[in-house]
Design an enzyme around this catalytic site. Structure first.
Site, PDB file in Angstrom:
ATOM      1  N   ALA A 215       0.828  -1.209   0.000  1.00 48.96           N
ATOM      2  CA  ALA A 215       0.000   0.000   0.000  1.00 48.96           C
ATOM      3  C   ALA A 215       0.865   1.263   0.000  1.00 48.96           C
ATOM      4  CB  ALA A 215      -0.970   0.001   1.178  1.00 48.96           C
ATOM      5  N   ARG A 222      13.473   5.875 -11.817  1.00 44.25           N
ATOM      6  CA  ARG A 222      13.422   7.324 -12.016  1.00 44.25           C
ATOM      7  C   ARG A 222      12.769   8.049 -10.840  1.00 44.25           C
ATOM      8  NH1 ARG A 222      13.083   5.664 -17.435  1.00 44.25           N
ATOM      9  NH2 ARG A 222      10.821   5.423 -17.392  1.00 44.25           N
ATOM     10  N   GLY A 244       5.721 -13.965   3.990  1.00 42.20           N
ATOM     11  CA  GLY A 244       5.948 -14.553   2.670  1.00 42.20           C
ATOM     12  C   GLY A 244       4.785 -14.336   1.726  1.00 42.20           C
ATOM     13  N   HIS A 246       2.570 -11.032   2.082  1.00 48.97           N
ATOM     14  CA  HIS A 246       2.625  -9.587   1.880  1.00 48.97           C
ATOM     15  C   HIS A 246       3.968  -9.152   1.313  1.00 48.97           C
ATOM     16  CE1 HIS A 246      -0.883  -9.671   4.537  1.00 48.97           C
ATOM     17  NE2 HIS A 246      -1.142  -8.439   4.122  1.00 48.97           N
ATOM     18  N   ASP A 269       0.020  -7.233  11.574  1.00 46.57           N
ATOM     19  CA  ASP A 269      -1.106  -6.642  10.838  1.00 46.57           C
ATOM     20  C   ASP A 269      -2.247  -7.658  10.749  1.00 46.57           C
ATOM     21  OD1 ASP A 269      -2.616  -4.797   9.460  1.00 46.57           O
ATOM     22  OD2 ASP A 269      -1.627  -5.134   7.528  1.00 46.57           O
TER      23      ASP A 269
END
Length: 390
Positions: A215, A222, A244, A246, A269
């Site tokens: 997110a 660049r 493994g 996320h 989380d």
């Protein structure tokens, strides 16, 4: 009171190892002394209790349920994975729902209810970028608002310790000032900030990123984006969901090699499906399907995790080759320091809270002590240590 742990190595968080330790504990639940016992073959490790600074739910309960029972369930469930302290983490929602969740969390922080200690609140949203909302309900996303945050902080009993926000949005400078004034941590997350915007954000007070690589704007040659800024800038701490799913093992290694254990915070989380059977659950009013260790929305978007802290530690060690001392750094020392609790938590020495976790070589949790009291004990291991008074 004294407890002796035979066949165990204590990792104190200061870089020291103590074999077969005898830990004297005061009536207040702090450590009076630690003494080394006789040398023995050591198969278990006694570590400072894990501190999870980003967790939404577990065992069927969620912070956004906004009830005392939900928080109690979480406090009772988390020690089974070695967690002795955590931040109740909110989700983007209506002001009414957020205020209800903050009110209940404030009560739980003030009261002693047993189980894992509720150390504060992580406000994840609503001040995020819709473009990077992920599983956050977009209908309640709004621009950063210092006055609304001030009101949330008052409702929480001034217990909001971390705020996830998108620093590129209008109003973020005022919000960052307010977070700093309140003594909180500003964490860039659910953000589309480019590198230049992240440089400005760091100057304004951002010192952390939320669930690294997820997110947020990724690394491009660049414009290295939010992720690149986190890898490059020494000021930034990075949350990591080491499941493994996320983040791939290779990305975990990339983060570890760039930031070192000193700047990584292991988190879960996790949502309410953690420690539950596979099936369909809810997060922010949306259906979440949990199967094979993945939690996803109907469209396949990742919706939190079902990761446990001991699993995160196991994975981190396996994928990076880091030491167990570095695991302690990432799972206990760093979060305690970030929360301003390093005088009481995160390490094991005289004067510190007697919060510790015992794991075997496979990172299975055997025993957990909070305030010197045995909160969890794996049944088949309950006679593995001699007891002399506790």
């Amino acid at each position: 009171m004294e407890k002796t742990f035979e066949n165990t190595i204590l990792i104190d968080g200061y870089g020291n190892r103590v074999r077969s330790p005898a830990i004297a504990i005061t009536e207040e639940g702090t450590i009076a002394s630690i003494k080394e016992g006789e040398a023995a073959t050591c198969t278990n490790y006694l570590l400072p209790g894990f501190i999870d600074t980003h967790i939404h739910g577990a065992a069927g309960a969620d912070v956004m349920d906004g009830t005392a029972e939900a928080l109690k369930i979480m406090q009772q469930a988390l020690p089974k994975e070695g967690t002795t302290g955590f931040l109740a983490t909110t989700l983007t929602a209506s002001p009414e729902a957020l205020n209800k969740a903050l009110t209940e969390a404030a009560k739980a922080i003030k009261e002693s209810r047993g189980g894992a200690g509720l150390l504060g609140i992580h406000l994840e949203g609503p001040f995020i970028n819709v473009k990077r909302a992920g599983a956050q309900p977009v209908q309640w996303v709004q621009l950063p608002d210092r006055n609304l945050f001030r009101q949330f902080q008052e409702t929480s009993g001034k217990n909001i310790r971390i705020v996830t926000l998108a620093p590129e949005l209008a109003g973020s400078s005022g919000l960052l000032e307010e977070i700093k004034k309140s003594g909180g941590i500003a964490s860039a997350g659910h953000t589309d900030a480019g590198f230049a915007e992240m440089e400005e954000a760091v100057e304004a007070g951002v010192s952390q990123v939320t669930h690294m690589f997820n997110a947020m704007r990724g690394l491009h040659h660049r414009d290295i984006g939010t992720a690149g800024a986190a890898l490059l800038k020494d000021e930034i701490f990075a949350e990591l969901i080491a499941d493994g799913i996320h983040v791939s093992p290779a990305a975990v290694s990339l983060l570890y090699k760039n930031k070192g254990a000193e700047k990584v915070l292991l988190i879960t989380d996790a949502m309410r499906a953690k420690s539950m059977a596979e099936g369909t659950y809810t997060l922010g009013g949306n259906k979440v399907h949990v199967k094979n260790g993945q939690a996803v929305l109907e469209d396949g978007t990742l919706a939190g995790s079902v990761l446990k802290m001991n699993e995160a530690c196991r994975n981190m060690m396996s994928w990076t080759g880091c030491s167990i001392e570095e695991i302690v750094q990432m799972s206990a020392v760093n979060p305690a320091r970030r929360l301003g609790l390093s005088d009481r938590k995160g390490r094991l020495s005289a004067g510190m809270d007697a919060d510790f976790t015992i794991v075997d070589e496979d990172w299975n949790v055997l025993e957990v002590y909070i305030g010197g009291k045995a909160i969890y004990r794996r049944e088949e291991q309950h006679e593995s240590h001699s007891d002399s008074g506790l």
